[in-house]
Design an enzyme around this catalytic site. Structure first.
Site, PDB file in Angstrom:
ATOM      1  N   ARG A  60      11.891  12.483 -20.022  1.00  0.00           N
ATOM      2  CA  ARG A  60      10.909  13.566 -19.881  1.00  0.00           C
ATOM      3  C   ARG A  60       9.724  13.403 -20.826  1.00  0.00           C
ATOM      4  NH1 ARG A  60      13.071  17.905 -17.127  1.00  0.00           N
ATOM      5  NH2 ARG A  60      11.430  19.228 -17.945  1.00  0.00           N
ATOM      6  N   TRP A 108       6.401  14.765 -25.000  1.00  0.00           N
ATOM      7  CA  TRP A 108       5.331  14.120 -24.232  1.00  0.00           C
ATOM      8  C   TRP A 108       4.070  14.868 -24.646  1.00  0.00           C
ATOM      9  CZ3 TRP A 108       1.578  15.369 -20.563  1.00  0.00           C
ATOM     10  CH2 TRP A 108       1.041  14.291 -19.856  1.00  0.00           C
ATOM     11  N   GLU A 137       2.660   3.985  -1.692  1.00  0.00           N
ATOM     12  CA  GLU A 137       3.827   4.118  -2.571  1.00  0.00           C
ATOM     13  C   GLU A 137       4.165   2.783  -3.247  1.00  0.00           C
ATOM     14  OE1 GLU A 137       5.294   6.380  -3.956  1.00  0.00           O
ATOM     15  OE2 GLU A 137       7.234   5.587  -4.550  1.00  0.00           O
ATOM     16  N   LYS A 185       4.265   2.315  -7.256  1.00  0.00           N
ATOM     17  CA  LYS A 185       5.432   1.791  -7.978  1.00  0.00           C
ATOM     18  C   LYS A 185       5.005   0.637  -8.872  1.00  0.00           C
ATOM     19  CE  LYS A 185       7.744   4.230  -7.860  1.00  0.00           C
ATOM     20  NZ  LYS A 185       7.686   5.427  -7.081  1.00  0.00           N
ATOM     21  N   GLU A 223       2.807   1.779 -11.840  1.00  0.00           N
ATOM     22  CA  GLU A 223       3.569   2.664 -12.712  1.00  0.00           C
ATOM     23  C   GLU A 223       4.494   1.888 -13.657  1.00  0.00           C
ATOM     24  OE1 GLU A 223       6.003   5.179 -10.264  1.00  0.00           O
ATOM     25  OE2 GLU A 223       5.808   6.853 -11.636  1.00  0.00           O
ATOM     26  N   LYS A 241       8.856  12.111 -16.525  1.00  0.00           N
ATOM     27  CA  LYS A 241       9.474  12.276 -15.216  1.00  0.00           C
ATOM     28  C   LYS A 241       9.043  13.563 -14.526  1.00  0.00           C
ATOM     29  CE  LYS A 241      12.639  11.232 -12.095  1.00  0.00           C
ATOM     30  NZ  LYS A 241      12.273  10.147 -11.184  1.00  0.00           N
TER      31      LYS A 241
HETATM   32  O1  M6R Z   1       9.306  15.905  -9.432  1.00  0.00           O
HETATM   33  P1  M6R Z   1       8.215  15.661  -8.435  1.00  0.00           P
HETATM   34  O2  M6R Z   1       8.709  14.950  -7.216  1.00  0.00           O
HETATM   35  O3  M6R Z   1       7.484  16.923  -8.075  1.00  0.00           O
HETATM   36  O4  M6R Z   1       7.208  14.720  -9.166  1.00  0.00           O
HETATM   37  C1  M6R Z   1       6.013  14.344  -8.568  1.00  0.00           C
HETATM   38  C2  M6R Z   1       5.404  13.155  -9.276  1.00  0.00           C
HETATM   39  O5  M6R Z   1       5.149  13.462 -10.611  1.00  0.00           O
HETATM   40  C3  M6R Z   1       6.318  11.928  -9.220  1.00  0.00           C
HETATM   41  O6  M6R Z   1       6.614  11.575  -7.902  1.00  0.00           O
HETATM   42  C4  M6R Z   1       5.663  10.725  -9.926  1.00  0.00           C
HETATM   43  O7  M6R Z   1       4.548  10.298  -9.206  1.00  0.00           O
HETATM   44  C5  M6R Z   1       6.696   9.626 -10.100  1.00  0.00           C
HETATM   45  N1  M6R Z   1       6.609   9.104 -11.427  1.00  0.00           N
HETATM   46  C6  M6R Z   1       6.527   8.511  -9.145  1.00  0.00           C
HETATM   47  O8  M6R Z   1       7.392   7.469  -9.346  1.00  0.00           O
END
Ligand code: M6R
Length: 608
Positions: free
Chosen positions: A27, A74, A479, A483, A486, A603
């Site tokens: 987190r 964070w 996506e 990935k 990221e 996260k």
């Molecule tokens: O928990 P959520 O699905 O709402 O989060 C949304 C985004 O923050 C999340 O998908 C983020 O883009 C991820 N790190 C992608 O891998």
């Protein structure tokens, strides 16, 4: 976005706090800290950087005591320094606070408190909380609970807090408003945590605190109150998750484990909903009368929403729109009670997505969320929920939650298509048969991971890469690129292949890896995709194709090829993305990044 843990019981708090923080580190991981009550009163340790730095400090200057609170940060207000690390204290050093969220009016509160003589030692918004509590006590609040209630009544914004007071031995206070916090019940001991997996092996029951609730955890039990001081009877839920669900199970990273879990997760999800009789708490009549669907989400979940839009339009004939939740909240969309809002979220705590839900509810819309975390804010604020049932996702980069969101959209689209009569029974049965092939196909893609690793090894070192896809696989391109950037930190851009010639084609040269998703077997975009690949080839781009087994045409054009099993076009993105997850994974591994905890990310994004 910051992890909180707290412990009340007979054991030494420190090992339990550290264990919880390890599981919450996803987190946020800028700094960490713990506070316990011991013979000196209140004692703290803090460290900048990963949790291991805090462990080193605890090794050099050990700390023991109970109860205790801990935090992994964070950074929002103030850089990651020891002074800005939580827990924060008041001037007396008798109160310690950990916080997740943002206190929006912290500046005015701080000015007011400074005028009253409080001395601040950090740049954080959080630090106003212990000072406010101390001021309330000075002004006559009879106890810490009352002082905390009064203090929080003055805070604007979002918070989940844990509070320890040297004047209240054997007690941890907790409160939430807009940021997640749960109370865990073990045997003769109590915990607070930002999520259930952090304390999973130690608890049997859980209380999901509601916004505006405060809990006092003592060695003899938990009492919950409203901010106004009224006692509430909390709902206690049995914990059904297995402790192993939150372990790495021998995999080198959580992300790799979660990639491997996808066939099982999807199989279970299909079996749970495949008779389509589950009405997701909204009646067939409601779906028949519906005139529009609005999907809102962020990041990876937004890409799932883009895919969901394509499927829903295709199978149900409804008007569907997908928007980034962070943009949606500042638009003036023409939405009325005939619109169904579908928020998509793994964590169920994403601030922008929650804001979208609240807006839609104000306009009288029903909300059907696609979400992974039971008891989360998105779940609690929705009229109906389609759970993705992917189990805890710990790797910061979302994988199994994404394919489960895609599967959830496929099942929902078929359900609505049946309710509206846009597909007949035999078409629906065929779709379900085709959907059931997806988990095995993913399994096969995963079994080819060494081929994918070798391809990643050839292309990971450049500064940038381009991902192209069309129609159902346009979101797959986005996506795949997300990935890659990221976790490997290689710049990557996802593009609709048809748009390439309107700009990004200028980037193409012999150094640029261009990942082309070209698995369509029976629709018009296959030929178009081949033409796009030819355009890349003509400019000497390095083509990495994701193609259907046996496709020799693609093989002639692509420098590298990842074969995936043939799957109905509509459902191919659920399989194709797994190849891209692995491609990003091995690129990141080759580049030596911290795959489960990529830099600067967290996260669960609980702030705007
Ligand atoms: O928990 P959520 O699905 O709402 O989060 C949304 C985004 O923050 C999340 O998908 C983020 O883009 C991820 N790190 C992608 O891998």
């Amino acid at each position: 976005m910051c992890g909180i843990v707290g412990y009340v019981g007979k054991q030494d708090a420190i090992p339990l706090l550290i264990d919880g923080l390890k599981r919450l580190e996803y987190r946020g991981y800028d700094s960490a800290g713990v506070a316990v009550l011991d013979s000196a009163g209140l004692s703290l340790r803090k460290a900048v950087g990963r949790l291991s730095a805090l462990e080193d400090i605890l090794h050099l200057t050990p700390l023991g005591g109970r109860p205790g609170i801990g935090h992994t940060r964070w950074a929002t207000h103030g850089p990651p320094t020891e002074a800005n690390a939580h827990p924060h204290t008041d001037d007396s050093g008798r109160l310690a606070v950990v916080h997740n969220g943002i206190i929006e009016n912290y500046k005015e509160l701080r000015e007011e408190l400074e005028k009253k003589g409080h001395r601040f030692s950090s740049q954080t918004d959080t630090e106003v909380i212990p000072h406010l509590i101390a001021q309330e006590l000075k002004d006559g609040a009879p106890d810490t609970l009352t002082a905390l209630r009064n203090a929080l009544s003055r805070a604007r914004g979002a918070y989940a807090v844990g509070v320890l007071s040297a004047d209240e031995p054997n007690t941890v206070f907790a409160a939430r408003h807009g940021s997640p916090l749960i109370v865990g019940i073990g045997s003769g001991e109590y915990y607070i945590a930002s999520d259930v997996p952090a304390i999973l092996s130690r608890i049997r029951e859980v209380i999901y605190l509601n916004d505006g609730e405060i809990a006092a955890l003592r060695t003899d039990g938990v009492n919950v109150y409203t901010l106004a001081g009224q006692r509430v009877q909390p709902e206690i839920h049995a914990v059904t998750l297995q402790a192993e669900a939150a372990e790495r199970a021998g995999f080198e990273t959580y992300m790799l484990k979660e990639i491997h879990e996808q066939p099982r997760v999807l199989r279970n999800l299909i079996e749970k909903h495949s008779d389509l009789s589950d009405e997701f708490e909204l009646s067939a009549n409601y779906f028949r009368k519906l005139n529009r669907i609005m999907i809102v989400a962020c990041g990876t979940a937004y890409h799932a929403g883009m895919y969901g839009r394509l499927l829903l339009e295709h199978f149900t004939g409804l008007a569907v729109e997908t928007d980034l939740a962070s943009e949606f909240r500042y638009r003036d969309p023409k939405i009325d009670p005939g619109t169904l809002l579908i928020p998509v979220s793994q964590s169920g705590e994403t601030a922008d997505t929650l804001a979208g839900i609240r807006m839609a509810r104000n306009w009288g819309c029903k909300v059907l969320s696609i979400c992974n975390v039971p008891g989360s804010s998105v779940v609690r604020e929705s009229d109906a929920v389609l759970f993705t049932e992917a189990g805890p996702e710990i790797g910061v980069a979302s994988t199994k939650a994404y394919t489960a969101q895609q599967m959830a959209f496929a099942l929902l689209a078929l359900h609505i298509a049946r309710a509206r009569g846009t597909l007949n029974e035999s078409e629906i049965a065929q779709c379900l048969t085709d959907l059931r092939k997806v988990p095995d196909a993913i399994h096969l893609v995963i079994s080819r991971k060494e081929t994918i690793r070798a391809i990643a090894g050839k292309h990971h070192d450049g500064p940038s890469s381009l991902y192209l896809g069309r129609k159902f696989n346009y979101p797959t391109a986005l996506e795949g690129a997300l990935k890659n950037k990221e976790i490997s930190y290689q710049h990557a851009e996802g593009y609709a292949a048809g748009e390439m010639k309107h700009g990004p084609i200028a980037l193409i040269n012999e150094y640029l890896p261009v990942v082309c998703i070209c698995t369509q077997t029976r629709d018009e975009v296959y030929d178009k995709m081949i033409s796009n690949m030819k355009e890349v080839e003509a400019r000497h781009g390095r083509i990495i194709a994701v193609a259907t087994e046996g496709d020799t045409l693609v093989k002639e054009i692509a420098g590298d090829i990842i074969y995936v099993p043939a799957i109905r076009d509509e459902f191919s993105p659920i399989v194709n993305v797994v190849a891209l997850q692995l491609l990003a994974y091995y690129a990141a591994q080759a580049r030596g990044t911290d795959i489960d905890k990529p830099r600067n990310l967290a996260k669960s994004v609980t702030v705007e």
